[in-house]
Design a protein around this motif. Sequence first.
Motif, PDB file in Angstrom:
ATOM      1  N   GLY A 123      24.662  26.787 -11.072  1.00 11.47           N
ATOM      2  CA  GLY A 123      23.511  25.934 -10.761  1.00 11.47           C
ATOM      3  C   GLY A 123      22.259  26.441 -11.455  1.00 11.47           C
ATOM      4  O   GLY A 123      22.337  27.149 -12.456  1.00 11.47           O
ATOM      5  N   TRP A 124      21.106  26.092 -10.887  1.00  3.15           N
ATOM      6  CA  TRP A 124      19.839  26.498 -11.479  1.00  3.15           C
ATOM      7  C   TRP A 124      19.452  27.873 -10.939  1.00  3.15           C
ATOM      8  O   TRP A 124      19.330  28.055  -9.740  1.00  3.15           O
ATOM      9  CB  TRP A 124      18.741  25.494 -11.144  1.00  3.15           C
ATOM     10  N   GLN A 125      19.262  28.799 -11.846  1.00  3.87           N
ATOM     11  CA  GLN A 125      18.827  30.131 -11.431  1.00  3.87           C
ATOM     12  C   GLN A 125      17.361  30.302 -11.836  1.00  3.87           C
ATOM     13  O   GLN A 125      17.011  30.221 -13.001  1.00  3.87           O
ATOM     14  CB  GLN A 125      19.660  31.216 -12.098  1.00  3.87           C
ATOM     15  N   VAL A 126      16.538  30.520 -10.824  1.00  3.08           N
ATOM     16  CA  VAL A 126      15.109  30.710 -11.066  1.00  3.08           C
ATOM     17  C   VAL A 126      14.765  32.161 -10.749  1.00  3.08           C
ATOM     18  O   VAL A 126      15.123  32.675  -9.688  1.00  3.08           O
ATOM     19  CB  VAL A 126      14.274  29.758 -10.176  1.00  3.08           C
ATOM     20  N   SER A 127      14.106  32.818 -11.678  1.00  3.87           N
ATOM     21  CA  SER A 127      13.687  34.212 -11.432  1.00  3.87           C
ATOM     22  C   SER A 127      12.190  34.314 -11.629  1.00  3.87           C
ATOM     23  O   SER A 127      11.655  33.901 -12.648  1.00  3.87           O
ATOM     24  CB  SER A 127      14.426  35.168 -12.352  1.00  3.87           C
ATOM     25  N   SER A 128      11.558  34.831 -10.630  1.00  2.10           N
ATOM     26  CA  SER A 128      10.103  34.903 -10.630  1.00  2.10           C
ATOM     27  C   SER A 128       9.681  36.369 -10.723  1.00  2.10           C
ATOM     28  O   SER A 128      10.020  37.172  -9.861  1.00  2.10           O
ATOM     29  CB  SER A 128       9.607  34.275  -9.326  1.00  2.10           C
ATOM     30  N   PRO A 129       8.957  36.754 -11.800  1.00  4.12           N
ATOM     31  CA  PRO A 129       8.635  38.167 -12.000  1.00  4.12           C
ATOM     32  C   PRO A 129       7.726  38.716 -10.902  1.00  4.12           C
ATOM     33  O   PRO A 129       6.791  38.041 -10.461  1.00  4.12           O
ATOM     34  CB  PRO A 129       7.897  38.192 -13.347  1.00  4.12           C
ATOM     35  N   LEU A 130       8.040  39.930 -10.474  1.00  3.50           N
ATOM     36  CA  LEU A 130       7.179  40.616  -9.506  1.00  3.50           C
ATOM     37  C   LEU A 130       6.238  41.524 -10.281  1.00  3.50           C
ATOM     38  O   LEU A 130       6.695  42.311 -11.112  1.00  3.50           O
ATOM     39  CB  LEU A 130       8.028  41.455  -8.546  1.00  3.50           C
ATOM     40  N   ASP A 131       4.974  41.375 -10.036  1.00  4.67           N
ATOM     41  CA  ASP A 131       3.978  42.150 -10.776  1.00  4.67           C
ATOM     42  C   ASP A 131       3.869  43.546 -10.155  1.00  4.67           C
ATOM     43  O   ASP A 131       3.060  43.782  -9.268  1.00  4.67           O
ATOM     44  CB  ASP A 131       2.626  41.423 -10.736  1.00  4.67           C
ATOM     45  N   ILE A 132       4.719  44.440 -10.651  1.00  2.09           N
ATOM     46  CA  ILE A 132       4.762  45.791 -10.091  1.00  2.09           C
ATOM     47  C   ILE A 132       4.541  46.800 -11.210  1.00  2.09           C
ATOM     48  O   ILE A 132       5.245  46.765 -12.232  1.00  2.09           O
ATOM     49  CB  ILE A 132       6.133  46.035  -9.414  1.00  2.09           C
TER      50      ILE A 132
END
Lengths: 789, 214
Positions: free
Chosen positions: A596-605
């Motif tokens: 399916g759709w894989q969404v990855s949202s960067p964590l600002d660390i």
Amino acid sequence: MASDPAVLTTPDIVRRRRPWWWWTIWIVVAVVLGVTAVRAKFTTDLEQMLPNNDRDLNRILTFLHERGASRLLAIEAWSDGGKATPEQVTQALVDLGAQLHPLGAQTLPQPGPDEIAKLLSVVEDHLPLLVDSQALEVIHKRIQPTELHDYLTAMKERASRPDDALVGSFVRRDVLAIGPQEMLALQKTSGGASFANGVVSHPDGVHFMLPMTVDFDPADTHRTFLLMDTVWDAVHANAQKGIIFEPIGAYRHFDDNMKSLYSDFFKTIPVGVALIVLVLWSLSRSWGSVAAMYLPALLGLAGAVSAVSISQGQVPLPLIGFAASLMGVAVDYGIQMTYALRSGDYAHVRSPLLRSFVVSACAFGALATSTVPALHSLGLMVLCGVAVAYISARYLLPSVVTPAHRPDPWIHVTGPVLRICERWRWQCAGAALVITLALAPGLWHLTFLSDIQRMDGSKQSTRDALDTFLKRWGNLEPSNFLVDTQPNLDDALSGIAKARIQLGLPPSALERALPDSATQDAHLAAWNAFWSAHRAQFLTDFATACADLHMRPQGFAASLEKYDVVPTTDKITLEDWQGTPLQTLFATLVLQTDKGWQVSSPLDIAHPSELVPIEAHARELSIEPVWIASRAHLAKRLVEVLRSDLARRAVAITIAVGIAVALLVRSPRKILAMLLPPAIAMLWTFGILGMIHAELTPFTVLVAAFVGGIGIDCAVFLAQPEHRRSLITPVIGCIATAVAGTAVMLYARHPLLCGVGGTLTIGMISCLIASLLLTPALAGRDTTTTPAP
Amino acid sequence: MKMMMMTMMMLLAQVLGSGPALIAADAGSSPAPSVDAFLARVAAGEKGIATVRIPFVQEKHLAIMDDALLTDGVIEINRTLGAVRWEFTGKSLMIFGHGKIRRWDADGKQESVPNDPNLKPFQDQMQAFVSGDWAPLEKAFVLTPDPTGAAILTLTPRSPELTKYLASIEMRFRDDFTAPKQLTMVAAGGDETIYKFQEPQLGVALPAARFEKP
């Protein structure tokens, strides 16, 4: 021995002429093993060695693999005390970029005017859907009468400048600059910065960076060396011009690690080999015998590599790092057999040699059942290696070693040692007990190293450069993500957005530019509510300010039309961002996979430690199916999986070895004499490691298996009271050669090599001492000779 | 915004740099010359012209302003030095020399251009300009000579995105092609920025010091 009719003397065997086919078979076998080993395809692909049956680990590996991460190299540059101008610094970076291009490094694509214009256009066309409540607050402040007047004054001044060609026209469409403000927010969250000719300038005006993508993996050592050598040449050349270059990224770390390993190998191996040869020569006083002692080990090594190569197609290079340990086990067979043959009597070593082989085969056979490919390969490699070594020691050496009938050259040392151990065997056992009690508390101080970065052999300057870089620029590339996979893209976006809110994290560029459908509806409702409430007053205040500033409100008709209630509008979609600089970003963050759709949202660390509370919070809130993909987590999980598998394998090995010894010996006392000394030696080894606060790595635990193997060999030989006097010297010789080979690794700079060397050295010495102290008491002393006074 | 500024300045510099070339070119042109022919005249005439000074007046007609904005200025070019001095009298000054751009405000205070790599493409374009290369302009714009044969060249952005901000640029030359007469930049929505050029002064003394500071 001569009185024993079962014993065959060496001259009887050697004098028997071997037929031509016997030699032919050995030559063919040796050639086949040698050629297969030399032609084996070695790989540095670590992923192939990692476990694939752990869900957590597997999904992070798959996630990172799909993104082709870690292929970034950045060169940071600045002037050394103002000796170079910023232009010279940036030009030097541009020149370096051109120099590195043929080596596989490409500067990042720079957004062109069209892409930037398209970006602004998309933002402007979707303002009611993109603007969130925080942005509306900013707008609300800006439209207050006084603030609006000041804002328009500044805007007029800017538009009036003769060298400004755009502001005067642009503000007609968006006088409150809501679109540019939204772009600015996107730029901040997408890591945007001033960017020209591939060079990024830091807001401090002093530091510049050339980020590059590299078209090969850092583990491709040959190409990485070529790339980094060119970079280092540029570093030195530019230092002369007053420009400091600082390479950052995985390629520098690999370069450091591999060069450190090579340097350590070149530094330690010759010394180790020289010491071993010296020990062996001292033992045999014949170069031919020294060569013979190594023949089974060399054939065993070729057999080990061939077995892995044939069964798996390629040989993981890091496994070769255990070759020294394998050689240590295999060479024991050569030493024992050659020593016996030289002394003219080898029948008494056949039985312990077989027992030793069977025990080693059981131990590494159990390791080969591991589900971790690296451990499976290692088990298989050593199993086949010791089999070939045993067969060649047992059947080939008697045909190539000439008896010398010389007295034991070490007997003046080994003889008294054995006499003491046998005469005061119960006192020795007591001493072993005292040592055990003294070292056992160390076990409670043992800790397992879970921070994989501390196994890194990078130079301190490399780590310092990375820390400084992270503080100045933030992450070179995001290493931590919130990930969600759903059949529907909107569901995945929604899941991520909700997780961020739950975790109290600010939205990333992804959530800002591509809100889920419900969020877009909420934004639109907030926009409409805002302009319903404030539009009339805004129009009045705006007209007043324009009149005061000699501007024409009708010139802003397009803006004023935009700042109104919007009943309905088309939703913003992924396709809308095609042709903008965000397209590249979204190509890695939004993927359509087979699940399916894989969404990855960067964590600002900025630092891995910041992730710890976020992960804890995520566990507490149970944000599943959203999960956190992080390199740090990968390393931690990898260590956990290895540790867990090693613990299971340790139980299996213990059971397998116990059964093998029981079947081979069938005497409880001898079984104990063979198993207890290596067990005690292991306890001492880890007790000492605990007391010196050495943190365990999977590698140090793994080499403990070798320590156990050699320890059992030691005990197996010394557990024969009637032959102990003729076996003590080669047993000590075996341990001496092993210690000579491993102790030099203590001088290695690479932490892993140094740790492995330390564990092996402590372990080997412990094995010898434990066997000497315990086997006479457990297996009994030689009653066929008179004890020494 | 910088992109627009760069485009305009590059264009102006190109046109003004072409002036001497046009003076040297054959003025008896046929109607509706091709772009290549037009540019060929420019290229042929560039030889031997070392310095040029052209005063101008800029008119900005913005729909949001009650009145037009007028600014005097002068452009000075020294091809030998590879330098351009671009001054809006009493407002701002920009100097391109030694491969870089520097900018000063109305008070003579230098602004932070040198630290801004965004202007690097513009620097490259200015460098190209002093070497007489039209290629960057042709890459960004469609060049259309006037169909009636008048001394007018119209430039329209190739990119539809750029068209949303810039409608067209019209370069009008003197009837005898001896020098540029007017340059009109039309923004989307109808705002106009017009440069009206006065007589170019060829071979004037432009010492290196003119291109060092205000």
